[in-house]
Design a protein around this motif. Structure first.
Motif, PDB file in Angstrom:
ATOM      1  N   LYS A 115       0.832  -1.205   0.000  1.00  0.00           N
ATOM      2  CA  LYS A 115       0.000   0.000   0.000  1.00  0.00           C
ATOM      3  C   LYS A 115       0.867   1.256   0.000  1.00  0.00           C
ATOM      4  N   TYR A 116       1.978   1.189   0.733  1.00  0.00           N
ATOM      5  CA  TYR A 116       2.820   2.377   0.850  1.00  0.00           C
ATOM      6  C   TYR A 116       3.716   2.571  -0.349  1.00  0.00           C
ATOM      7  N   VAL A 117       4.296   1.483  -0.827  1.00  0.00           N
ATOM      8  CA  VAL A 117       5.418   1.648  -1.735  1.00  0.00           C
ATOM      9  C   VAL A 117       5.117   1.160  -3.134  1.00  0.00           C
ATOM     10  N   ASP A 118       3.882   1.347  -3.597  1.00  0.00           N
ATOM     11  CA  ASP A 118       3.656   1.128  -5.011  1.00  0.00           C
ATOM     12  C   ASP A 118       4.147   2.382  -5.720  1.00  0.00           C
ATOM     13  N   LEU A 119       5.481   2.526  -5.800  1.00  0.00           N
ATOM     14  CA  LEU A 119       6.067   3.737  -6.373  1.00  0.00           C
ATOM     15  C   LEU A 119       5.648   3.873  -7.827  1.00  0.00           C
ATOM     16  N   ASN A 120       5.421   5.116  -8.255  1.00  0.00           N
ATOM     17  CA  ASN A 120       5.065   5.284  -9.668  1.00  0.00           C
ATOM     18  C   ASN A 120       6.261   5.069 -10.580  1.00  0.00           C
ATOM     19  N   ILE A 121       7.477   4.940 -10.004  1.00  0.00           N
ATOM     20  CA  ILE A 121       8.636   4.604 -10.838  1.00  0.00           C
ATOM     21  C   ILE A 121       9.153   3.225 -10.462  1.00  0.00           C
ATOM     22  N   GLY A 122       8.271   2.363  -9.919  1.00  0.00           N
ATOM     23  CA  GLY A 122       8.676   1.086  -9.336  1.00  0.00           C
ATOM     24  C   GLY A 122       9.739   0.310 -10.079  1.00  0.00           C
ATOM     25  N   ILE A 123       9.495   0.002 -11.362  1.00  0.00           N
ATOM     26  CA  ILE A 123      10.407  -0.901 -12.068  1.00  0.00           C
ATOM     27  C   ILE A 123      11.740  -0.221 -12.336  1.00  0.00           C
ATOM     28  N   LEU A 124      11.690   1.098 -12.545  1.00  0.00           N
ATOM     29  CA  LEU A 124      12.933   1.853 -12.742  1.00  0.00           C
ATOM     30  C   LEU A 124      13.757   1.822 -11.459  1.00  0.00           C
TER      31      LEU A 124
ATOM     32  N   ALA B 179       2.059  -1.622 -20.519  1.00  0.00           N
ATOM     33  CA  ALA B 179       1.286  -1.378 -19.297  1.00  0.00           C
ATOM     34  C   ALA B 179       0.962   0.091 -19.108  1.00  0.00           C
ATOM     35  N   GLU B 180       1.649   0.978 -19.846  1.00  0.00           N
ATOM     36  CA  GLU B 180       1.498   2.427 -19.704  1.00  0.00           C
ATOM     37  C   GLU B 180       1.780   2.897 -18.293  1.00  0.00           C
TER      38      GLU B 180
ATOM     39  N   LEU C 262       4.819  -1.147 -10.389  1.00  0.00           N
ATOM     40  CA  LEU C 262       4.681  -2.605 -10.458  1.00  0.00           C
ATOM     41  C   LEU C 262       3.254  -3.030 -10.155  1.00  0.00           C
ATOM     42  N   GLY C 263       2.589  -2.311  -9.232  1.00  0.00           N
ATOM     43  CA  GLY C 263       1.202  -2.645  -8.921  1.00  0.00           C
ATOM     44  C   GLY C 263       0.313  -2.512 -10.137  1.00  0.00           C
ATOM     45  N   ARG C 264       0.519  -1.431 -10.908  1.00  0.00           N
ATOM     46  CA  ARG C 264      -0.328  -1.231 -12.091  1.00  0.00           C
ATOM     47  C   ARG C 264       0.055  -2.174 -13.221  1.00  0.00           C
ATOM     48  N   ILE C 265       1.334  -2.584 -13.268  1.00  0.00           N
ATOM     49  CA  ILE C 265       1.715  -3.578 -14.281  1.00  0.00           C
ATOM     50  C   ILE C 265       0.968  -4.881 -14.002  1.00  0.00           C
ATOM     51  N   VAL C 266       0.822  -5.231 -12.705  1.00  0.00           N
ATOM     52  CA  VAL C 266       0.108  -6.464 -12.373  1.00  0.00           C
ATOM     53  C   VAL C 266      -1.378  -6.316 -12.689  1.00  0.00           C
ATOM     54  N   THR C 267      -1.998  -5.227 -12.263  1.00  0.00           N
ATOM     55  CA  THR C 267      -3.432  -5.103 -12.503  1.00  0.00           C
ATOM     56  C   THR C 267      -3.734  -4.966 -13.994  1.00  0.00           C
TER      57      THR C 267
END
Lengths: 359, 128
Positions: free
Chosen positions: A131-140, A194-195, A199-204
């Motif tokens: 919940k905290y760390v779904d960074l918008n630059i996650g994969i980078l 994934a646009e 990482l959270g949005r890549i999964v969803t």
């Protein structure tokens, strides 16, 4: 999992209530929650690393028609725990001419760098840390902290004042930076699909009927999938890309002069890196925590279990490769990265760009 | 809450460093220490090591590092583009424009790669 999240919600509300009563800023509750979550993650990673070391020895044993470890505990399951204990009480030798500070800092930095990537992994849709760390630059972020480890290797190799160590370290650095470029290019393809870099949005973004939404089923992402796994195997210095610690040419590469717990830190961190590759590979291409049985899972199996199953499958695949293929030569290794994988990465981006224009 | 997201990263840096240092300290307390002159020599296939290890090494590593820097920075430029690519291209938005823009950028970079390749800098063993 729902019981766990209920308990954590209740704990959180209680803590917030207490904070308001005593006038402590609410950030304190966040900090406490992070500390618990991070401690759980580190404990989990260490446990899984022990399992991986055991698995590696068992898998290699069966591939070579041996039994692997059998003596300590039933079918040898306590072997790696005993090995860790042995390394803890082993003498630590720092060679005479070595740079003592760098020699000690190297394994610590490598270990910290290996742990950093875990913080952004979406373990589950309900996991607290996610919940905290779904960074918008996650994969980078994952690829960025993945390359911090190189500095630890260089420190260890240079600080040992040993020719094998230095050669292993600079080879390792050259290899890791060379293979980072194809890996970044392969990840760009997934980001385009994934646009999002989260990482959270890549999964969803991979939700669909059963497992049909996973990115591994889209033909234009097959080339990035292959590139990612080749480059990631090289990033974690595993066979067929284990030139940095090729025992038949470099003794043990950058950890030639390490013994005891410092060696154990290098060893733990290497397997931790392999686990990151499994998790990221599962997240990018195989739906992360999404259940193959449908969403939401009809049997109420938590997403954490599915993520683990996928990551373990990928890691066992890497072990299979390790014990099947011979090692590359150092010049072949560089030629493969720069002359084959790099152009293939650009080709992959071109293909994805064209496909996304017309669908 | 953009900045607070990065809090757990600070926590994991502190915790994992603390774990590494703590195990090293525990090992320091319980392990034997019996150094003597021969044990402290660096390993060099059994012979007495000659010369320093801190010496010259192959210049090719620098060239690889230089090429890497170019492509790494280029990859960083590509990430924001990749995020918005699908949204910005297509007939309703900018059409082919984002793809062509990136193609021009990459073409310039690939000329650089082709130059390094042609010059033989990607070969590990240079022809003399």
């Amino acid at each position: 999992m729902s019981l766990l999240s209920q308990i954590s919600n209740w704990l959180r509300l209680t803590a917030e209530g207490l904070c308001q009563r005593w006038g402590i800023p609410l950030l304190f509750v966040d900090l406490l929650a992070w500390m618990v979550a991070v401690a759980v993650i580190i404990g989990l990673v260490l446990l899984i690393v022990l399992i991986f070391v055991y698995l590696e020895r068992k898998v290699s044993g069966y591939i070579q028609t041996r039994l692997g470890p059998m003596r300590v505990g039933p079918i040898g399951i306590f072997q790696t725990a005993m090995d860790a204990l042995k390394l803890l009480i082993k003498e630590d030798i720092v060679p005479r001419g070595a740079d003592k500070i760098l020699h000690t800092l190297g394994p610590i930095l490598f270990f910290v760098a290996a742990m950093l990537g875990y913080v952004v992994i979406p373990w589950d849709d309900k996991a607290i840390i996610a919940k905290y760390v779904d960074l918008n630059i996650g994969i980078l972020y994952v690829t960025a902290v993945g390359s911090v480890g190189i500095i630890g290797i260089i420190m260890g190799g240079w600080g040992s004042n040993n020719k094998w160590s230095l050669l292993g370290a600079i080879r390792s650095a050259a290899q890791m930076i060379s293979y980072e470029v194809p890996m970044l290019l392969a990840i760009i393809c997934v980001v385009m699909q994934a646009e999002s870099m989260s990482l959270g949005r890549i999964v969803t973004g991979q939700q669909g009927a059963y497992l049909s939404g996973w990115y591994c089923w889209r033909p234009w992402l097959w080339l990035p999938l292959i590139l990612f796994f080749i480059a990631a195997t090289a990033e974690v210095n595993r066979v067929p890309f284990d030139i940095p610690e090729a025992e038949s040419e470099l003794v043990a590469g950058y950890h030639t002069e390490y013994s005891g717990m410092k060696f154990a830190l290098f060893f733990l961190a290497e397997y931790a890196n392999v686990f990151v590759v499994g998790l990221i590979g599962a997240t990018l291409f195989f739906g992360g925590w999404l259940s193959p049985l449908g969403h939401p899972d009809p049997l109420h199996i938590p997403g954490f279990f599915w993520l683990m199953a996928k990551a373990f499958a990928i890691v066992i695949f890497l072990m299979w490769i390790r014990w099947t293929l011979p090692r590359l030569r150092v010049d072949q290794l560089m030629a493969l990265a720069w002359k084959l994988l790099l152009p293939a990465g650009f080709l992959a981006i071109f293909i994805v760009a064209v496909v996304l224009l017309y669908i | 809450m953009p900045a607070i997201q990065y809090g757990p990263i600070g926590v994991i840096v502190v915790f994992s460093a603390a774990f590494a240092v703590a195990t090293l300290i525990i090992a320091y307390l319980i392990r034997p220490a019996d150094p003597y002159s021969e044990k402290l020599l660096t390993y060099e296939c059994g012979i007495v090591p000659f010369g320093e290890a801190w010496s010259k090494f192959f210049v090719r590593y620098y060239i690889i590092a230089l090429i890497f820097v170019i492509f790494d920075v280029e990859a960083i430029f590509m990430y924001p583009w990749a995020v918005v690519y699908k949204q910005l291209s297509g007939p309703t938005a900018l059409g082919l424009y984002p793809a062509v823009e990136m193609a021009v950028f990459l073409a310039i970079l690939l000329v650089g790669l082709a130059y390094a390749w042609g010059k033989g800098d990607l070969k590990w063993i240079a022809e003399t």
